[in-house]
Design a protein around this motif. Structure first.
Motif, PDB file in Angstrom:
ATOM      1  N   GLY A   6       0.833  -1.186   0.000  1.00 59.11           N
ATOM      2  CA  GLY A   6       0.000   0.000   0.000  1.00 59.11           C
ATOM      3  C   GLY A   6       0.871   1.240   0.000  1.00 59.11           C
ATOM      4  O   GLY A   6       1.985   1.227   0.535  1.00 59.11           O
ATOM      5  N   ILE A   7       0.368   2.317  -0.577  1.00 58.84           N
ATOM      6  CA  ILE A   7       1.138   3.562  -0.685  1.00 58.84           C
ATOM      7  C   ILE A   7       0.307   4.713  -0.146  1.00 58.84           C
ATOM      8  O   ILE A   7      -0.838   4.924  -0.576  1.00 58.84           O
ATOM      9  CB  ILE A   7       1.537   3.843  -2.154  1.00 58.84           C
ATOM     10  CG1 ILE A   7       2.448   2.736  -2.678  1.00 58.84           C
ATOM     11  CG2 ILE A   7       2.205   5.207  -2.279  1.00 58.84           C
ATOM     12  CD1 ILE A   7       2.779   2.845  -4.157  1.00 58.84           C
ATOM     13  N   VAL A   8       0.874   5.437   0.797  1.00 66.20           N
ATOM     14  CA  VAL A   8       0.254   6.648   1.328  1.00 66.20           C
ATOM     15  C   VAL A   8       1.089   7.832   0.862  1.00 66.20           C
ATOM     16  O   VAL A   8       2.258   7.963   1.231  1.00 66.20           O
ATOM     17  CB  VAL A   8       0.181   6.593   2.868  1.00 66.20           C
ATOM     18  CG1 VAL A   8      -0.191   7.954   3.432  1.00 66.20           C
ATOM     19  CG2 VAL A   8      -0.827   5.549   3.311  1.00 66.20           C
ATOM     20  N   GLY A   9       0.508   8.676   0.035  1.00 64.35           N
ATOM     21  CA  GLY A   9       1.209   9.806  -0.569  1.00 64.35           C
ATOM     22  C   GLY A   9       1.568   9.485  -2.000  1.00 64.35           C
ATOM     23  O   GLY A   9       2.506   8.728  -2.247  1.00 64.35           O
ATOM     24  N   PHE A  10       0.829  10.046  -2.940  1.00 61.70           N
ATOM     25  CA  PHE A  10       1.071   9.733  -4.349  1.00 61.70           C
ATOM     26  C   PHE A  10       1.602  10.958  -5.093  1.00 61.70           C
ATOM     27  O   PHE A  10       1.039  11.435  -6.062  1.00 61.70           O
ATOM     28  CB  PHE A  10      -0.207   9.208  -5.019  1.00 61.70           C
ATOM     29  CG  PHE A  10       0.047   8.502  -6.329  1.00 61.70           C
ATOM     30  CD1 PHE A  10       0.834   7.374  -6.373  1.00 61.70           C
ATOM     31  CD2 PHE A  10      -0.500   8.988  -7.501  1.00 61.70           C
ATOM     32  CE1 PHE A  10       1.082   6.728  -7.578  1.00 61.70           C
ATOM     33  CE2 PHE A  10      -0.269   8.342  -8.714  1.00 61.70           C
ATOM     34  CZ  PHE A  10       0.524   7.210  -8.748  1.00 61.70           C
ATOM     35  N   GLY A  11       2.718  11.478  -4.541  1.00 62.22           N
ATOM     36  CA  GLY A  11       3.457  12.516  -5.242  1.00 62.22           C
ATOM     37  C   GLY A  11       4.522  11.877  -6.115  1.00 62.22           C
ATOM     38  O   GLY A  11       4.367  10.755  -6.619  1.00 62.22           O
ATOM     39  N   ILE A  12       5.645  12.578  -6.254  1.00 59.57           N
ATOM     40  CA  ILE A  12       6.707  12.099  -7.126  1.00 59.57           C
ATOM     41  C   ILE A  12       7.231  10.745  -6.669  1.00 59.57           C
ATOM     42  O   ILE A  12       7.361   9.800  -7.465  1.00 59.57           O
ATOM     43  CB  ILE A  12       7.850  13.130  -7.176  1.00 59.57           C
ATOM     44  CG1 ILE A  12       7.369  14.425  -7.823  1.00 59.57           C
ATOM     45  CG2 ILE A  12       9.053  12.566  -7.940  1.00 59.57           C
ATOM     46  CD1 ILE A  12       8.273  15.606  -7.568  1.00 59.57           C
ATOM     47  N   MET A  13       7.553  10.621  -5.383  1.00 51.27           N
ATOM     48  CA  MET A  13       8.150   9.389  -4.894  1.00 51.27           C
ATOM     49  C   MET A  13       7.139   8.254  -4.853  1.00 51.27           C
ATOM     50  O   MET A  13       7.466   7.104  -5.166  1.00 51.27           O
ATOM     51  CB  MET A  13       8.765   9.616  -3.514  1.00 51.27           C
ATOM     52  CG  MET A  13       9.860  10.675  -3.500  1.00 51.27           C
ATOM     53  SD  MET A  13      11.142  10.396  -4.757  1.00 51.27           S
ATOM     54  CE  MET A  13      11.812   8.831  -4.224  1.00 51.27           C
ATOM     55  N   GLY A  14       5.903   8.545  -4.464  1.00 51.66           N
ATOM     56  CA  GLY A  14       4.889   7.511  -4.467  1.00 51.66           C
ATOM     57  C   GLY A  14       4.651   6.950  -5.852  1.00 51.66           C
ATOM     58  O   GLY A  14       4.542   5.729  -6.039  1.00 51.66           O
ATOM     59  N   GLU A  15       4.565   7.824  -6.833  1.00 52.80           N
ATOM     60  CA  GLU A  15       4.375   7.365  -8.213  1.00 52.80           C
ATOM     61  C   GLU A  15       5.585   6.585  -8.704  1.00 52.80           C
ATOM     62  O   GLU A  15       5.452   5.551  -9.380  1.00 52.80           O
ATOM     63  CB  GLU A  15       4.110   8.551  -9.134  1.00 52.80           C
ATOM     64  CG  GLU A  15       3.899   8.125 -10.582  1.00 52.80           C
ATOM     65  CD  GLU A  15       3.554   9.276 -11.508  1.00 52.80           C
ATOM     66  OE1 GLU A  15       3.748   9.115 -12.730  1.00 52.80           O
ATOM     67  OE2 GLU A  15       3.101  10.341 -11.007  1.00 52.80           O
ATOM     68  N   ARG A  16       6.771   7.047  -8.341  1.00 52.52           N
ATOM     69  CA  ARG A  16       7.983   6.361  -8.800  1.00 52.52           C
ATOM     70  C   ARG A  16       8.045   4.930  -8.264  1.00 52.52           C
ATOM     71  O   ARG A  16       8.333   3.988  -9.010  1.00 52.52           O
ATOM     72  CB  ARG A  16       9.216   7.157  -8.349  1.00 52.52           C
ATOM     73  CG  ARG A  16      10.542   6.628  -8.825  1.00 52.52           C
ATOM     74  CD  ARG A  16      11.669   7.571  -8.449  1.00 52.52           C
ATOM     75  NE  ARG A  16      11.653   8.780  -9.262  1.00 52.52           N
ATOM     76  CZ  ARG A  16      12.443   9.825  -9.079  1.00 52.52           C
ATOM     77  NH1 ARG A  16      13.314   9.828  -8.074  1.00 52.52           N
ATOM     78  NH2 ARG A  16      12.383  10.865  -9.872  1.00 52.52           N
ATOM     79  N   LEU A  17       7.757   4.764  -6.973  1.00 46.47           N
ATOM     80  CA  LEU A  17       7.806   3.411  -6.423  1.00 46.47           C
ATOM     81  C   LEU A  17       6.667   2.550  -6.963  1.00 46.47           C
ATOM     82  O   LEU A  17       6.845   1.352  -7.198  1.00 46.47           O
ATOM     83  CB  LEU A  17       7.769   3.435  -4.899  1.00 46.47           C
ATOM     84  CG  LEU A  17       8.183   2.094  -4.297  1.00 46.47           C
ATOM     85  CD1 LEU A  17       9.709   1.977  -4.244  1.00 46.47           C
ATOM     86  CD2 LEU A  17       7.604   1.893  -2.910  1.00 46.47           C
ATOM     87  N   LEU A  18       5.497   3.143  -7.170  1.00 44.63           N
ATOM     88  CA  LEU A  18       4.399   2.363  -7.732  1.00 44.63           C
ATOM     89  C   LEU A  18       4.760   1.853  -9.120  1.00 44.63           C
ATOM     90  O   LEU A  18       4.510   0.678  -9.440  1.00 44.63           O
ATOM     91  CB  LEU A  18       3.123   3.201  -7.795  1.00 44.63           C
ATOM     92  CG  LEU A  18       1.950   2.500  -8.494  1.00 44.63           C
ATOM     93  CD1 LEU A  18       1.562   1.220  -7.765  1.00 44.63           C
ATOM     94  CD2 LEU A  18       0.753   3.431  -8.635  1.00 44.63           C
ATOM     95  N   ARG A  19       5.320   2.704  -9.960  1.00 39.97           N
ATOM     96  CA  ARG A  19       5.701   2.255 -11.301  1.00 39.97           C
ATOM     97  C   ARG A  19       6.704   1.104 -11.221  1.00 39.97           C
ATOM     98  O   ARG A  19       6.629   0.137 -11.991  1.00 39.97           O
ATOM     99  CB  ARG A  19       6.283   3.418 -12.099  1.00 39.97           C
ATOM    100  CG  ARG A  19       5.244   4.455 -12.539  1.00 39.97           C
ATOM    101  CD  ARG A  19       5.873   5.555 -13.360  1.00 39.97           C
ATOM    102  NE  ARG A  19       4.929   6.567 -13.785  1.00 39.97           N
ATOM    103  CZ  ARG A  19       4.165   6.488 -14.882  1.00 39.97           C
ATOM    104  NH1 ARG A  19       4.259   5.412 -15.656  1.00 39.97           N
ATOM    105  NH2 ARG A  19       3.330   7.458 -15.199  1.00 39.97           N
ATOM    106  N   ALA A  20       7.646   1.211 -10.276  1.00 41.76           N
ATOM    107  CA  ALA A  20       8.614   0.123 -10.107  1.00 41.76           C
ATOM    108  C   ALA A  20       7.928  -1.152  -9.640  1.00 41.76           C
ATOM    109  O   ALA A  20       8.256  -2.255 -10.095  1.00 41.76           O
ATOM    110  CB  ALA A  20       9.697   0.543  -9.106  1.00 41.76           C
ATOM    111  N   ALA A  21       6.948  -1.020  -8.744  1.00 39.03           N
ATOM    112  CA  ALA A  21       6.236  -2.195  -8.243  1.00 39.03           C
ATOM    113  C   ALA A  21       5.385  -2.830  -9.339  1.00 39.03           C
ATOM    114  O   ALA A  21       5.264  -4.061  -9.413  1.00 39.03           O
ATOM    115  CB  ALA A  21       5.362  -1.810  -7.048  1.00 39.03           C
TER     116      ALA A  21
END
Length: 321
Positions: A6-21
């Protein structure tokens, strides 16, 4: 079974890790939910990962996952991570740990005492370039001095302007917390505990973040100099971590280029060196593998809460805030 993320905070870093996941082996780790209060974040999520739900609260994301990535602004890190621990989840935090250093100290002590599964996202823990530096260390001889340098055309950097509301402010932002902290973490891992000897920081009028810092430290007894400033380059950023030893010098340049000083006096990169934009997916893949291991209670070498706290204490001392 895959670890659910799960991801809390979908700014630059949240989006970056989601794309990697999303690009990762879904049998290892699988994103299941996101929360961010911004309508723009919901729109971006729909583009990046159609079908992945934007839930209505951090608590709902925590309930849906086994591992929580906390990528919100620093002032909210401890609340989200604490809620994850209370629910029996693992937590992977962005740095700095908190906007309040005393709160960070109390949080780390409590998390350690409870055995909470936690780590902090210092990607150099999974960097192939850092691994190359480690391999070269054997031929370097006794370390004599280390220098850290970072320059920025503007702050925040061009790609961070969407988060300028807090990154440009003295309370939570600034390049010392956001960038120099990574190189201080690397220094701590390579040389040992950090001790600040001298520091100076320059701030603009008002509540803006620093425009320049200088510091002298010891790391495991090795002299360290730190310099950072806004201006002095027309590039988005330029950085260098250089270690000089009795038998040579090595450096990490621009995040991902491991280089060694050759006999002709020139630094040359490792044969497999890659620019940061090409190495970053490899680094994040390693971080996600280790986050899955952390969640399962398996050995891994992500940055610990204690390491992140030690770095934050030095960073805040350099800033003098």
């Amino acid at each position: 079974m895959a670890v659910t993320l799960g991801i809390v905070g979908f700014g630059i870093m949240g989006e970056r890790l989601l794309r990697a996941a999303l690009a990762h082996d879904q049998a290892v780790i699988r994103p299941v939910a996101v929360w961010d209060p911004s309508p723009a974040a919901a729109a971006r999520l729909a583009e990046v990962a159609p079908g992945l739900p934007m839930l209505d609260s951090p608590a709902a994301v925590i309930a849906a996952c086994e591992a929580l990535y906390v990528a919100s602004p620093p002032s909210s890190h401890l609340d989200h991570a604490g809620a994850a621990f209370a629910a029996g989840r693992a937590a992977f935090l962005e740095k700095p740990l908190a906007a309040d250093l005393a709160a960070a100290r109390s949080f780390v002590a409590a998390a350690e005492a409870s055995g909470a599964r936690a780590a902090v996202n210092f990607p150099m823990a999974s960097s192939p370039a850092v691994a190359q530096l480690g391999a070269w260390r054997a031929g370097l001889g006794a370390p004599r001095a280390l220098g850290i340098r970072a320059e920025f055309a503007t702050w925040p950097r061009g790609w961070q302007q969407g988060a300028a509301g807090w990154l440009a402010k003295r309370a939570e932002g600034g390049f010392t917390r956001e960038v120099l902290s990574h190189f201080l973490f690397l220094t701590r891992r390579q040389l040992g505990p950090l001790q600040l000897l001298e520091r100076d920081a320059t701030f603009p009028p008002g509540d803006g973040a620093e425009t320049a810092v200088r510091a002298r430290l010891l790391a495991g007894g090795v002299p360290v100099t730190v310099e950072g400033r806004v201006g002095g380059t027309d590039r988005d950023e330029a950085n260098e971590w250089r270690l000089d030893g009795a038998a040579g010098s090595i450096r990490l340049r621009d995040w991902s280029l491991a280089e060694r000083l050759e006999a002709d006096g020139a630094f040359r990169p490792a044969p497999d060196a890659l620019p940061n934009e090409r190495m970053r997916p490899m680094v994040l893949r390693g971080q996600l593998d280790k986050l899955a291991a952390l969640t399962r209670g398996q050995p891994q070498d992500l940055a610990t809460l204690r390491e992140a706290l030690e770095v934050q204490e030095v960073v805040e001392a350099i800033l003098g805030l």
